[in-house]
Design an enzyme around this catalytic site. Structure first.
Site, mmCIF file in Angstrom:
data_model
loop_
_atom_site.group_PDB
_atom_site.id
_atom_site.type_symbol
_atom_site.label_atom_id
_atom_site.label_comp_id
_atom_site.label_asym_id
_atom_site.label_seq_id
_atom_site.Cartn_x
_atom_site.Cartn_y
_atom_site.Cartn_z
ATOM 1 N N HIS A 312 -107.356 -76.170 16.754
ATOM 2 C CA HIS A 312 -107.476 -77.550 16.276
ATOM 3 C C HIS A 312 -108.802 -77.675 15.544
ATOM 4 O O HIS A 312 -109.803 -77.082 15.939
ATOM 5 C CB HIS A 312 -107.447 -78.535 17.450
ATOM 6 C CG HIS A 312 -107.149 -79.935 17.034
ATOM 7 N ND1 HIS A 312 -108.113 -80.779 16.540
ATOM 8 C CD2 HIS A 312 -105.988 -80.630 16.999
ATOM 9 C CE1 HIS A 312 -107.561 -81.949 16.241
ATOM 10 N NE2 HIS A 312 -106.273 -81.884 16.502
ATOM 11 N N ASP A 369 -99.044 -80.093 19.804
ATOM 12 C CA ASP A 369 -97.726 -79.624 19.341
ATOM 13 C C ASP A 369 -97.145 -78.512 20.200
ATOM 14 O O ASP A 369 -95.972 -78.181 20.067
ATOM 15 C CB ASP A 369 -97.842 -79.143 17.895
ATOM 16 C CG ASP A 369 -98.102 -80.298 16.953
ATOM 17 O OD1 ASP A 369 -99.134 -80.299 16.264
ATOM 18 O OD2 ASP A 369 -97.279 -81.237 16.953
HETATM 19 C C1 SDX Z 1 -102.142 -81.436 14.515
HETATM 20 O O1 SDX Z 1 -106.414 -83.186 12.788
HETATM 21 C C2 SDX Z 1 -105.690 -83.641 13.724
HETATM 22 O O2 SDX Z 1 -106.106 -84.451 14.528
HETATM 23 C C3 SDX Z 1 -104.258 -83.129 13.757
HETATM 24 C C4 SDX Z 1 -103.422 -83.553 14.945
HETATM 25 C C5 SDX Z 1 -103.144 -85.033 14.941
HETATM 26 O O3 SDX Z 1 -102.856 -85.579 16.005
HETATM 27 O O4 SDX Z 1 -103.104 -85.624 13.831
HETATM 28 O O5 SDX Z 1 -104.089 -83.210 16.143
HETATM 29 C C6 SDX Z 1 -102.056 -82.853 14.934
HETATM 30 O O6 SDX Z 1 -102.016 -81.171 13.352
HETATM 31 C C7 SDX Z 1 -102.447 -80.371 15.539
HETATM 32 C C8 SDX Z 1 -102.599 -78.941 14.901
HETATM 33 C C9 SDX Z 1 -101.209 -78.365 14.749
HETATM 34 N N1 SDX Z 1 -101.248 -77.112 13.957
HETATM 35 C C10 SDX Z 1 -100.979 -75.910 14.527
HETATM 36 O O7 SDX Z 1 -100.756 -75.737 15.722
HETATM 37 C C11 SDX Z 1 -100.922 -74.746 13.527
HETATM 38 C C12 SDX Z 1 -101.712 -73.552 14.084
HETATM 39 N N2 SDX Z 1 -103.113 -73.915 14.058
HETATM 40 C C13 SDX Z 1 -103.935 -73.461 12.934
HETATM 41 O O8 SDX Z 1 -103.255 -73.482 11.710
HETATM 42 C C14 SDX Z 1 -105.351 -74.065 12.951
HETATM 43 O O9 SDX Z 1 -105.822 -73.901 14.212
HETATM 44 C C15 SDX Z 1 -105.548 -75.494 12.526
HETATM 45 C C16 SDX Z 1 -104.960 -75.791 11.186
HETATM 46 C C17 SDX Z 1 -104.967 -76.443 13.522
HETATM 47 C C18 SDX Z 1 -107.065 -75.736 12.463
HETATM 48 O O10 SDX Z 1 -107.557 -74.958 11.425
HETATM 49 P P1 SDX Z 1 -109.136 -74.883 11.115
HETATM 50 O O11 SDX Z 1 -109.920 -75.892 11.845
HETATM 51 O O12 SDX Z 1 -109.272 -74.833 9.641
HETATM 52 O O13 SDX Z 1 -109.522 -73.558 11.806
HETATM 53 P P2 SDX Z 1 -109.711 -72.214 11.031
HETATM 54 O O14 SDX Z 1 -108.462 -71.950 10.242
HETATM 55 O O15 SDX Z 1 -111.020 -72.272 10.330
HETATM 56 O O16 SDX Z 1 -109.749 -71.156 12.240
HETATM 57 C C19 SDX Z 1 -110.959 -70.681 12.748
HETATM 58 C C20 SDX Z 1 -110.627 -69.249 13.174
HETATM 59 C C21 SDX Z 1 -110.114 -68.396 12.022
HETATM 60 O O17 SDX Z 1 -110.399 -67.049 12.359
HETATM 61 P P3 SDX Z 1 -111.772 -66.378 11.689
HETATM 62 O O18 SDX Z 1 -111.644 -66.555 10.194
HETATM 63 O O19 SDX Z 1 -112.924 -67.152 12.289
HETATM 64 O O20 SDX Z 1 -111.713 -64.934 12.154
HETATM 65 O O21 SDX Z 1 -109.559 -69.275 14.142
HETATM 66 C C22 SDX Z 1 -108.416 -68.605 13.610
HETATM 67 C C23 SDX Z 1 -108.598 -68.542 12.110
HETATM 68 O O22 SDX Z 1 -107.926 -67.411 11.578
HETATM 69 N N3 SDX Z 1 -107.248 -69.414 13.988
HETATM 70 C C24 SDX Z 1 -106.101 -68.929 14.449
HETATM 71 C C25 SDX Z 1 -105.305 -70.053 14.738
HETATM 72 N N4 SDX Z 1 -105.974 -71.175 14.433
HETATM 73 C C26 SDX Z 1 -107.176 -70.775 13.952
HETATM 74 N N5 SDX Z 1 -105.674 -67.652 14.648
HETATM 75 C C27 SDX Z 1 -104.423 -67.515 15.158
HETATM 76 N N6 SDX Z 1 -103.601 -68.542 15.480
HETATM 77 C C28 SDX Z 1 -104.009 -69.824 15.273
HETATM 78 N N7 SDX Z 1 -103.216 -70.842 15.573
#
Ligand code: SDX
Length: 435
Positions: A312, A369
Site C-alpha cells: 500500500h 483488497d
Molecule cells: C487500494 O491509495 C489508497 O488508499 C488505495 C486504497 C483505497 O482504499 O482507496 O487503499 C485501495 O488501491 C489498495 C491497493 C490495492 N492494490 C494491490 O493490492 C496491487 C498490489 N500492490 C502493488 O501494486 C503496490 O503495493 C501498490 C500499488 C498498492 C503501492 O505501490 P507503491 O506505493 O508505488 O509501492 P512501490 O511500487 O514503490 O513498491 C515498493 C517496493 C518495490 O520494490 P523495490 O523497487 O523497492 O525493490 O515494493 C515492491 C515494489 O516492487 N512491491 C511489491 C508489491 N507491492 C510493492 N512486490 C510484490 N508484490 C506487491 N504487491
C-alpha cells in the site's frame, strides 16, 4: 478552508546562486506538517517535482485521517474499527457528508431521503441494452453513472448547495440499483426494482439475487457483513480515484461526470481492481505447494507478477480494514456453511509472505483488497462485480470529498506543471525533405 500557518519556516538555498527563500510550514490537527510551496514558482521560477505524489498534500480536508505507520484510519475522528463494529453504512455516509454522526431524528430523515431516491429514471434501463451481455460491469457503470448527467439536470448546478446535496443523495441511493442492474444484465435476468421496506445492503442483495418469480429474503448475517464491507470501503483520504474526482470537479464538471471519472480510475488493478485480481491470483496459484513459486515471481523485477492484495502506498503497517475483513470472512463463511479452499490458501499465503524478508523489508502487508474478494465470492458475487461493489461503497467518499472541495472558498482549477524533457525549438521540415 483556513490555513493553519505555524511560526516555522523552511529555508531553501540554491547552491549555484546562493539565493535563499523562506517557505511557511502549515500544521493540520494531526499528521505530517506541510511546506507551503504555493509561492515557490513566483519566487524562484522553479516547480517542485513529485510525479506520483509520494510527498505531496494536494488539498486540505477534514473528512478522513490515515496514519500509515501505525495503521490508523478514522472518519471524522472515529476509528474505522469502531464504525465497522457499531455503525451502519448509511450512518457513515451521513458522517462523511456532514462531519458528525447523526442523531436519531437526523438518521431517520437521511435514511428516508436515501430510500426514496433508490429508483432510477426508467429510461436509464435502455442504456444497459446498448452493451454486450459479457461487457465488464465496470465499463457499464462508467457509462450509466456518467449518463446520470443526462437524466438529473436539476442537480447539476454545482453552485447551488441544495443541488449539490440532492446529487450526493441521488448517487448514494442509486449506485446499488445501477450496480444490481449491471449484474442482472450480465446474467440475462430481469431488473429488480428497489424496495422501500428494505435497508440499504438488504435492498442491494434483493435487487442482485432476487427474481420476480419468487420472494427473496437476504440472510441478516450476510446483509450485515455486506454493510460492514461498504463501511470499510467508504472513503480513504486522497487515493488515486478520489484525487481524480477532485481534479475533475475543480474544472466545474457536474458531480455525475466526476464520479464516473472516479469509477474509471478505481478500475485499475493497482487500485480498486485489486480485489478481482486477488481472486484470479489465488485461483492461478491453486494450491499451497505452489505458493513459493509465486512468491519468487512476485520478487522478480523481470516478472510483471505482483502479489495482489499486498502492499500500500500509505500503510506501511497492517491495513486496519484488512483485519476487520479477515474476521468478517470467517463470519460469512460460517453463515453460508462452506469451506472455502481459497480462504485456506489466502491464509497460508499471508502467513508465508509475512515471514518472507522481501515483504517484511518492504513493509508489504495485506491491504483491504486481500480478503474482500473471498467474502464477496462466498456471498455469490462473480469476480467481475467485486470492483463494482468497491465503487458502490466509495461513491460516498468521492462525493463527500468533491463537496468539500467545491465548498472551499479557496478552490481553483487543478493544473499541475511538468519537468519538460522534449526537444528544444527546431525548424519545420517539409515532408519531401524528411528521411
Ligand atoms: C487500494 O491509495 C489508497 O488508499 C488505495 C486504497 C483505497 O482504499 O482507496 O487503499 C485501495 O488501491 C489498495 C491497493 C490495492 N492494490 C494491490 O493490492 C496491487 C498490489 N500492490 C502493488 O501494486 C503496490 O503495493 C501498490 C500499488 C498498492 C503501492 O505501490 P507503491 O506505493 O508505488 O509501492 P512501490 O511500487 O514503490 O513498491 C515498493 C517496493 C518495490 O520494490 P523495490 O523497487 O523497492 O525493490 O515494493 C515492491 C515494489 O516492487 N512491491 C511489491 C508489491 N507491492 C510493492 N512486490 C510484490 N508484490 C506487491 N504487491
Amino acid at each position: 478552508m483556513s490555513d493553519t500557518k505555524s511560526s516555522d519556516t523552511v529555508s531553501v538555498t540554491v547552491n549555484s546562486t546562493g539565493e535563499t527563500i523562506e517557505l511557511p510550514i502549515l500544521d493540520g490537527t494531526e499528521g505530517p506538517r506541510v511546506i507551503d510551496v504555493r509561492q515557490l514558482y513566483a519566487q524562484t521560477g522553479m516547480f517542485t517535482y513529485d510525479p506520483s505524489y509520494t510527498s505531496t498534500a494536494s488539498c486540505d480536508s477534514s473528512i478522513t485521517y490515515i496514519d500509515g505507520e501505525v495503521g490508523i484510519l478514522r472518519h471524522g475522528g472515529y476509528a474505522i474499527e469502531d464504525l465497522a463494529e457499531h455503525s451502519s453504512f448509511l450512518e457513515v455516509c451521513y458522517l462523511l457528508l456532514h462531519g458528525e454522526l447523526p442523531n436519531a431524528s437526523q438518521m431517520g430523515d437521511f435514511e428516508h431521503t436515501i430510500t426514496y431516491h433508490t429508483m432510477v429514471h426508467d429510461q436509464l434501463q435502455f442504456l444497459y441494452r446498448g452493451f454486450r451481455r459479457d461487457a465488464h460491469p465496470m465499463a457499464v457503470m462508467i457509462g450509466v453513472v456518467g449518463a446520470m448527467s443526462a437524466f438529473y439536470h436539476d442537480s447539476t448546478d454545482i453552485s447551488d448547495p441544495d443541488q449539490r446535496l440532492i446529487a450526493s443523495h441521488r448517487l448514494i441511493a442509486k449506485m446499488p440499483t445501477m450496480a444490481a442492474m449491471a449484474y442482472k444484465y450480465s446474467v440475462g435476468q430481469p431488473f429488480m426494482y428497489p424496495r422501500n421496506d428494505m435497508k440499504y445492503a438488504e435492498n442491494f442483495l434483493h435487487m442482485t439475487f432476487g427474481v420476480p418469480a419468487e420472494d427473496y429474503e437476504a440472510s441478516p448475517a450476510i446483509a450485515r457483513a455486506l454493510d460492514r464491507i461498504f463501511i470499510l470501503h467508504a472513503d480513504h483520504e486522497q487515493n488515486a480515484s478520489t484525487s481524480t474526482v477532485r481534479l475533475a470537479g475543480s474544472s466545474g464538471a457536474n458531480p455525475f461526470a466526476c464520479i464516473a471519472a472516479g469509477i474509471a480510475t478505481l478500475w485499475g488493478p493497482a487500485h480498486g481492481g485489486a480485489n478481482q485480481a486477488v481472486l484470479e491470483m489465488l485461483e492461478q496459484i491453486g494450491s499451497k505447494d505452489r505458493i513459493p513459486e509465486f512468491l519468487e515471481r512476485a520478487k522478480d523485477k523481470d516478472d510483471p507478477f505482483r502479489l495482489m492484495g499486498f502492499g500500500h502506498r500509505v500503510y506501511k503497517n497492517y491495513d486496519p480494514r484488512a483485519g476487520v475483513l479477515k474476521q468478517s470472512t470467517y463470519d460469512v463463511l460460517e453463515e453460508v456453511g462452506i469451506e472455502n479452499p481459497l480462504l485456506e490458501l489466502a491464509m497460508e499465503l499471508e502467513r508465508i509472505a509475512l515471514e518472507d524478508e522481501y515483504f517484511v523489508e518492504r513493509k508489504l502487508f495485506p491491504n483491504v483488497d486481500f480478503y474482500s474478494g473471498i467474502i464477496l465470492s462466498a456471498i455469490g458475487f462473480p469476480t467481475s462485480m467485486f470492483t463494482v461493489l468497491f465503487a458502490l461503497a466509495r461513491t460516498v467518499g468521492w462525493i463527500a470529498q468533491w463537496k468539500e472541495m467545491i465548498e472551499d472558498p479557496g478552490q481553483r482549477i487543478g493544473r499541475p506543471r511538468q519537468l519538460y524533457k522534449g526537444y528544444v525549438e527546431r525548424d519545420f521540415v517539409p515532408m519531401d525533405k524528411r528521411s
